[in-house]
Design a protein around this motif. Structure first.
Motif: not given
Length: 147
Positions: A96-122
């Motif tokens: 609650e009240g926590r957000l994480i800044e998100f930049v939607d590029h270059l994730h394809e270079h990581f083994v375990d890229p961050v995933v966002v579903h419906g505006g929320r981090y998985a």
């Protein structure tokens, strides 16, 4: 820190979110003691490793300030997902009240890229920092004197 505190007083009740340029727990302790920030935006790679990140998250909890990690650079989204999860599970007990800044590029270079579903981090799917890069990406973008 005192200038940030003056700004925070002048614009209250609008919260001040800052910290992506903070280098260590001492600076953050001074910000928190001066009531100079109401949202702590830690940069996971600017401070000295996991222990320093955890110390800062614990300081924020002591002062009742939410941590919303800065993640505007390459790989930062992957790294801070683990810090945010640690905060939610082991320190603050909430998202609650926590957000994480998100930049939607270059994730394809990581083994375990961050995933966002419906505006929320998985939740992170693997242990570790999250910054492990794919071997093919490293090979493709590595400069050598022979090239």
């Amino acid at each position: 820190m005192l200038s940030h505190a003056a700004i925070a007083r002048a614009i209250a009740p609008t919260p001040v979110a800052t910290g992506e340029h903070g280098a260590n727990r001492v600076m953050f302790k001074q910000f928190l003691q001066a009531d100079a920030l109401q949202v702590l935006q830690i940069d996971a790679t600017r401070v000295a490793g996991v222990n320093e990140n955890i110390a800062i998250i614990l300081l924020a909890a002591k002062f009742g300030v939410p941590v919303c990690p800065h993640a505007g650079g390459v790989g930062l989204c992957e790294i801070v997902q683990h810090l945010a999860m640690f905060d939610a599970v082991a320190v603050s007990g909430t998202t609650e009240g926590r957000l994480i800044e998100f930049v939607d590029h270059l994730h394809e270079h990581f083994v375990d890229p961050v995933v966002v579903h419906g505006g929320r981090y998985a939740a992170p799917r693997r242990p570790g920092s999250g910054a492990e890069m794919r071997a093919a990406s490293i090979e493709e973008y590595t400069f050598s004197a022979d090239n």
